[in-house]
Design a protein around this motif. Structure first.
Motif, PDB file in Angstrom:
ATOM      1  N   THR A 223       0.824  -1.075   0.239  1.00  0.00           N
ATOM      2  CA  THR A 223       0.074  -0.126  -0.098  1.00  0.00           C
ATOM      3  C   THR A 223       0.310   1.006  -0.123  1.00  0.00           C
ATOM      4  O   THR A 223      -0.057   2.718  -0.202  1.00  0.00           O
ATOM      5  CB  THR A 223      -1.005   0.049   1.074  1.00  0.00           C
ATOM      6  OG1 THR A 223      -0.180  -0.040   2.252  1.00  0.00           O
ATOM      7  CG2 THR A 223      -1.526  -1.205   1.186  1.00  0.00           C
ATOM      8  N   GLY A 224       2.132   1.236   0.025  1.00  0.00           N
ATOM      9  CA  GLY A 224       2.716   2.170   0.233  1.00  0.00           C
ATOM     10  C   GLY A 224       3.949   1.349   0.510  1.00  0.00           C
ATOM     11  O   GLY A 224       4.769   0.789   0.377  1.00  0.00           O
ATOM     12  N   LEU A 225       5.094   2.635  -0.686  1.00  0.00           N
ATOM     13  CA  LEU A 225       6.516   1.857  -0.267  1.00  0.00           C
ATOM     14  C   LEU A 225       7.422   3.597  -1.053  1.00  0.00           C
ATOM     15  O   LEU A 225       7.482   4.733  -0.966  1.00  0.00           O
ATOM     16  CB  LEU A 225       6.981   2.027  -2.269  1.00  0.00           C
ATOM     17  CG  LEU A 225       7.699   1.031  -2.874  1.00  0.00           C
ATOM     18  CD1 LEU A 225       7.489   0.296  -3.322  1.00  0.00           C
ATOM     19  CD2 LEU A 225       8.646   2.518  -3.243  1.00  0.00           C
ATOM     20  N   THR A 226       8.126   3.705  -0.183  1.00  0.00           N
ATOM     21  CA  THR A 226       9.034   4.902   0.211  1.00  0.00           C
ATOM     22  C   THR A 226      11.122   4.057  -0.058  1.00  0.00           C
ATOM     23  O   THR A 226      10.647   3.258   0.181  1.00  0.00           O
ATOM     24  CB  THR A 226       9.516   5.248   1.347  1.00  0.00           C
ATOM     25  OG1 THR A 226       8.325   5.883   2.394  1.00  0.00           O
ATOM     26  CG2 THR A 226      10.721   6.302   1.917  1.00  0.00           C
ATOM     27  N   SER A 227      12.072   5.057  -1.031  1.00  0.00           N
ATOM     28  CA  SER A 227      13.520   4.485  -1.197  1.00  0.00           C
ATOM     29  C   SER A 227      13.825   5.280   0.019  1.00  0.00           C
ATOM     30  O   SER A 227      13.726   6.302   0.457  1.00  0.00           O
ATOM     31  CB  SER A 227      13.759   4.827  -2.483  1.00  0.00           C
ATOM     32  OG  SER A 227      12.946   5.065  -3.759  1.00  0.00           O
ATOM     33  N   ILE A 228      15.023   4.022  -0.019  1.00  0.00           N
ATOM     34  CA  ILE A 228      15.942   4.224   1.750  1.00  0.00           C
ATOM     35  C   ILE A 228      17.258   4.239   0.685  1.00  0.00           C
ATOM     36  O   ILE A 228      17.633   4.043  -0.158  1.00  0.00           O
ATOM     37  CB  ILE A 228      15.781   3.824   2.881  1.00  0.00           C
ATOM     38  CG1 ILE A 228      16.027   2.274   1.878  1.00  0.00           C
ATOM     39  CG2 ILE A 228      14.036   3.347   3.155  1.00  0.00           C
ATOM     40  CD1 ILE A 228      16.261   1.658   3.560  1.00  0.00           C
ATOM     41  N   ALA A 229      18.216   5.108   1.553  1.00  0.00           N
ATOM     42  CA  ALA A 229      19.738   5.402   1.662  1.00  0.00           C
ATOM     43  C   ALA A 229      19.852   3.505   1.782  1.00  0.00           C
ATOM     44  O   ALA A 229      19.073   2.576   2.738  1.00  0.00           O
ATOM     45  CB  ALA A 229      20.412   6.045   1.897  1.00  0.00           C
ATOM     46  N   THR A 230      21.343   3.517   0.815  1.00  0.00           N
ATOM     47  CA  THR A 230      21.678   2.044   1.080  1.00  0.00           C
ATOM     48  C   THR A 230      22.035   1.549   2.878  1.00  0.00           C
ATOM     49  O   THR A 230      23.474   2.557   2.589  1.00  0.00           O
ATOM     50  CB  THR A 230      22.877   1.505  -0.092  1.00  0.00           C
ATOM     51  OG1 THR A 230      22.048   1.362  -1.274  1.00  0.00           O
ATOM     52  CG2 THR A 230      23.563   0.030   0.098  1.00  0.00           C
ATOM     53  N   PRO A 231      22.035   0.685   3.551  1.00  0.00           N
ATOM     54  CA  PRO A 231      22.545   0.978   4.378  1.00  0.00           C
ATOM     55  C   PRO A 231      23.522   0.592   4.336  1.00  0.00           C
ATOM     56  O   PRO A 231      24.459  -0.568   3.233  1.00  0.00           O
ATOM     57  CB  PRO A 231      21.276  -0.800   5.013  1.00  0.00           C
ATOM     58  CG  PRO A 231      20.977  -1.484   4.204  1.00  0.00           C
ATOM     59  CD  PRO A 231      20.519  -0.693   2.795  1.00  0.00           C
ATOM     60  N   LYS A 232      24.192   0.692   5.649  1.00  0.00           N
ATOM     61  CA  LYS A 232      26.224   0.554   5.569  1.00  0.00           C
ATOM     62  C   LYS A 232      26.218  -1.757   5.702  1.00  0.00           C
ATOM     63  O   LYS A 232      27.207  -2.028   5.130  1.00  0.00           O
ATOM     64  CB  LYS A 232      26.394   0.827   7.225  1.00  0.00           C
ATOM     65  CG  LYS A 232      28.402   0.420   7.223  1.00  0.00           C
ATOM     66  CD  LYS A 232      28.687   1.340   8.596  1.00  0.00           C
ATOM     67  CE  LYS A 232      27.780   1.033   9.287  1.00  0.00           C
ATOM     68  NZ  LYS A 232      28.591   1.365  10.822  1.00  0.00           N
ATOM     69  N   ASP A 233      25.728  -1.836   6.330  1.00  0.00           N
ATOM     70  CA  ASP A 233      25.704  -3.050   6.607  1.00  0.00           C
ATOM     71  C   ASP A 233      24.001  -4.159   5.770  1.00  0.00           C
ATOM     72  O   ASP A 233      23.486  -4.437   5.868  1.00  0.00           O
ATOM     73  CB  ASP A 233      25.284  -3.818   7.716  1.00  0.00           C
ATOM     74  CG  ASP A 233      25.818  -5.368   8.034  1.00  0.00           C
ATOM     75  OD1 ASP A 233      26.269  -6.298   7.066  1.00  0.00           O
ATOM     76  OD2 ASP A 233      26.345  -5.832   9.743  1.00  0.00           O
ATOM     77  N   GLN A 234      25.337  -4.045   4.058  1.00  0.00           N
ATOM     78  CA  GLN A 234      23.885  -4.352   2.728  1.00  0.00           C
ATOM     79  C   GLN A 234      23.102  -5.925   3.339  1.00  0.00           C
ATOM     80  O   GLN A 234      21.863  -6.964   2.784  1.00  0.00           O
ATOM     81  CB  GLN A 234      24.050  -4.546   2.069  1.00  0.00           C
ATOM     82  CG  GLN A 234      24.017  -3.407   1.009  1.00  0.00           C
ATOM     83  CD  GLN A 234      24.787  -2.663   0.237  1.00  0.00           C
ATOM     84  OE1 GLN A 234      24.403  -3.623  -0.761  1.00  0.00           O
ATOM     85  NE2 GLN A 234      25.901  -2.565   0.151  1.00  0.00           N
TER      86      GLN A 234
END
Length: 241
Positions: A223-234
């Motif tokens: 129902t919703g989507l937000t882009s985020i920064a790539t985490p340090k520990d992927q």
């Protein structure tokens, strides 16, 4: 100068390890966070061995004979040059790569070629907190979606975080890669996303939605989507705040 080549290789390899572990967080692309002290120690040890080798060779008399000539073989039939076994120079390529540019972490390419689709089976699921939306890891959501007979996800709005892996022109997976030790043993965790178009491949997003019943595996009606920064520990499947 060729006799110093093995020492230079040790220093080069050690410097590459320190560059990705002591001077940056790039080591997280290859091993889990808890192994950082061992990677740093390995880098320091290799550099120390290289320095010791240089000191030893400088003290060696110039007239000291080499153990093997360019075309000689040892007792086991292996060919050596005056600078040591030729195969040892294969270590130079990855060391130079780590010094100049670090290969990226595993991503959608690995997920698309994994093919396992396995979801870890659990028999006991603790009660879920009352927060709304419910923030879960992909691992927890996937196991509950497939194996929880009590249907603890029914009627709950959940929030999941991962990277985008296209399946075909209209469907995509929210994915994570979980490591036990290093990238070589990475396990794939995926959730099929319905209801929103796929963002760019390998981009990191947080998806909000509800449980979607799917016999093929864990799925979510988004129902919703937000882009985020790539985490340090992927590779660490942690709950995002």
């Amino acid at each position: 100068m060729r006799r110093f080549a093995p020492a230079a290789l040790l220093v080069l390899t050690g410097s590459a390890l320190l560059r990705v572990s002591l001077l940056s967080d790039l080591y997280l692309r290859y091993v889990k966070a808890g192994l950082r002290p061992l990677v740093i120690a390995s880098g320091v040890l290799l550099i120390a061995l290289g320095v010791i080798a240089v000191i030893r060779d400088r003290r060696r008399p110039p007239t000291a004979p080499e153990r093997h000539g360019p075309d000689e073989h040892d007792d086991h039939g292996h060919s050596h040059s005056p600078a040591g076994p030729r195969t040892a120079w294969l270590l130079a390529a990855p060391a130079v790569m780590l010094l100049l540019f670090a290969p990226p972490a595993l991503g959608s390419y690995t997920v698309a070629r994994d093919g396992s689709g396995a979801v870890a089976k659990r028999t006991v699921f603790p009660p879920l907190p009352a927060q709304d939306p419910l923030v879960l890891t992909l691992t927890d959501y996937g196991s509950r979606a497939v194996w929880d007979d009590k249907g603890s996800l029914k009627g709950r709005t959940v929030r999941l975080t991962g990277f985008v892996t296209p399946v075909d022109a209209t469907t995509w997976h929210l994915s994570r890669l979980i490591v036990t030790c290093c990238a070589a043993d990475a396990k794939v965790v995926t959730v099929l996303i319905h209801g929103v178009p796929a963002p760019s491949t390998d981009s990191w997003v947080t998806v909000t939605g509800t449980w979607h019943q799917d016999t093929a595996g864990p799925a979510l009606d988004a129902t919703g989507l937000t882009s985020i920064a790539t985490p340090k520990d992927q590779y660490q499947d942690t709950v995002q705040p």
